[in-house]
Design a protein around this motif. Structure first.
Motif, short mmCIF file in Angstrom:
data_model
loop_
_atom_site.label_atom_id
_atom_site.label_comp_id
_atom_site.label_asym_id
_atom_site.label_seq_id
_atom_site.Cartn_x
_atom_site.Cartn_y
_atom_site.Cartn_z
N GLU A 241 0.83 -1.20 0.00
CA GLU A 241 0.00 0.00 0.00
C GLU A 241 0.87 1.26 0.00
N CYS B 74 -2.72 0.08 -3.90
CA CYS B 74 -2.33 -1.25 -3.44
C CYS B 74 -1.79 -2.00 -4.65
N TRP C 61 -10.45 -3.32 0.91
CA TRP C 61 -9.78 -2.37 1.80
C TRP C 61 -10.45 -2.47 3.17
#
Length: 124
Positions: free
Chosen positions: A6, A22, A36
């Motif tokens: 990330e 990501c 997420w």
């Protein structure tokens, strides 16, 4: 070996925006979905959003609908979380994760791989 990395977190004032990324590697993700999650200090992990890798179907927790947008770039194997109109209550460590298609997006145990997380801090 699957790796999720990330980036994009930081400190922003309320009402501001951030875009999290990501980057995924290590396998083909066509039969997977990305999610997420976030975790604020002293709280449990909270589902934020999910997107299926191939079809692009999306889901959001109610508290971020209309403010956050999840998207993916298949060519770059990267998933994004665009966060607008940020609020202090959005402050948390945000982590991306991978789960097989057909499993519950809300169940943290269904996610097989996790990134290390990126801190998002929203000041009032």
């Amino acid at each position: 070996q699957v790796q999720l990395v990330e980036s994009g977190g930081g400190l922003v004032q309320a009402g501001g925006s951030l875009r999290l990324s990501c980057a995924a590697s290590g396998r083909t993700f066509s039969n997977y979905a990305m999610g997420w999650f976030r975790q604020a200090p002293g709280k449990e992990h909270e589902f934020v959003a999910s997107i299926s890798w191939t079809a692009g179907n999306t889901l959001y927790v109610d508290s971020v609908k209309g403010r956050f947008t999840i998207s993916r770039d298949n060519a770059k194997n990267t998933v994004y979380l665009q966060m607008n109109s940020l609020k202090p209550e959005d402050t948390a460590v945000y982590r991306c994760a991978v789960r097989p298609l057909g499993t519950s997006p809300y169940n943290i145990k269904r996610y097989d791989y996790w990134g290390q997380g990126t801190q998002v801090t929203v000041s009032s």
